[in-house]
Design an enzyme around this catalytic site. Sequence first.
Site, PDB file in Angstrom:
ATOM      1  N   SER A   1      -1.869   4.070  -8.651  1.00 14.66           N
ATOM      2  CA  SER A   1      -0.465   3.725  -8.887  1.00 14.66           C
ATOM      3  C   SER A   1      -0.130   2.253  -8.727  1.00 14.66           C
ATOM      4  O   SER A   1       1.027   1.868  -8.931  1.00 14.66           O
ATOM      5  CB  SER A   1       0.442   4.553  -7.968  1.00 14.66           C
ATOM      6  OG  SER A   1       0.518   5.881  -8.420  1.00 14.66           O
TER       7      SER A   1
ATOM      8  N   LYS B   1       1.768   0.786 -11.563  1.00  9.34           N
ATOM      9  CA  LYS B   1       3.223   0.792 -11.726  1.00  9.34           C
ATOM     10  C   LYS B   1       3.857  -0.570 -11.473  1.00  9.34           C
ATOM     11  O   LYS B   1       5.015  -0.783 -11.842  1.00  9.34           O
ATOM     12  CB  LYS B   1       3.839   1.847 -10.811  1.00  9.34           C
ATOM     13  CG  LYS B   1       3.439   3.281 -11.163  1.00  9.34           C
ATOM     14  CD  LYS B   1       4.200   4.282 -10.313  1.00  9.34           C
ATOM     15  CE  LYS B   1       3.864   5.719 -10.682  1.00  9.34           C
ATOM     16  NZ  LYS B   1       2.721   6.251  -9.941  1.00  9.34           N
TER      17      LYS B   1
ATOM     18  N   SER C   1       6.789   6.255  -5.793  1.00 10.56           N
ATOM     19  CA  SER C   1       5.761   6.228  -6.832  1.00 10.56           C
ATOM     20  C   SER C   1       5.954   7.345  -7.841  1.00 10.56           C
ATOM     21  O   SER C   1       5.014   8.048  -8.211  1.00 10.56           O
ATOM     22  CB  SER C   1       4.359   6.312  -6.203  1.00 10.56           C
ATOM     23  OG  SER C   1       3.379   5.785  -7.057  1.00 10.56           O
TER      24      SER C   1
END
Length: 299
Positions: free
Chosen positions: A64, A67, A123
């Site tokens: 993640s 992101k 997230s």
Amino acid sequence: MAAVTTGFVVPAHAAAPVVSQATTRTVAASTAPAVAAKVAYLLDVTTGKPLFAKQATKRVPIASLTKVMTAYVVLREAGLDDVVRINADDVRHAATNDATSASLRAGERLTVRDLLHGVMLPSGADASHALARVYGPGEKKFVAKMNAAARSLGLTGTRYTNTDGLPKPSGGYSTAQDQAKLAQIALGDPVLLGITSTRRYTVAASKLHRAHTWTNSNKLLGKTPGALGVKTGYTRAAGYCLSFAADQDGHRFVGVILGDAKSERRFQTANRLLDWAGEQVSGTGDDQGEDGGTLSGDA
């Protein structure tokens, strides 16, 4: 719509301070902390000096941490007060991939500002999917924008295949050095800095959406002096990952840890690296010969 707000004008091309292009050859320092993670990197942004490197240019999955780029691209495409309607595909994307989510429901309408907090704090793969769907438009076009941004920012060891770092589609990768550079750039944006350093964000219920409260998954916030957050990540392939930063002793430090086998250890390692970095810039650390885990300077 939300309890926390910030405002800014997104630059056409966010510029970062010049970072020394040091190699990742290593030198021994008896004071350097042990790093169990497969990959790590620590940069003193204030001086441009890399302080620590372990396989820092190795291309690996980053989960993640992806992101961070998603948020960066959204801020180049969208207005913070734009309203995005969540649909069933956004919710299904997070659920069917067993991904972390912002607990969004189909039919809710939230601002881009709110959704960026949903992307970066818990997230949320549902939030990132919704933003990519609107501002690609669609995942494929949005990922193309991510890769174009990576090229323009000089992230030569980075390739994105999706907006959230999930294993499908496969093939995405980056390096600790690239992710540290991206974090440095992101923190130069007042909106992203505000988001990454927010511990908890509340969206009050309205006619457009339910109430939401999102807590930042970065455990350095509120505990580590000067912590600025940035991003956590985990997949089985990537291991436990962490992009972190802190302002301490007149310096801004940015670090990346990739491929740790233990969740808590990445935060402990980050704290040890930051403590050690403080010793280096204060002149109390040691610089010695080759073969260890730290960089002696601009090699």
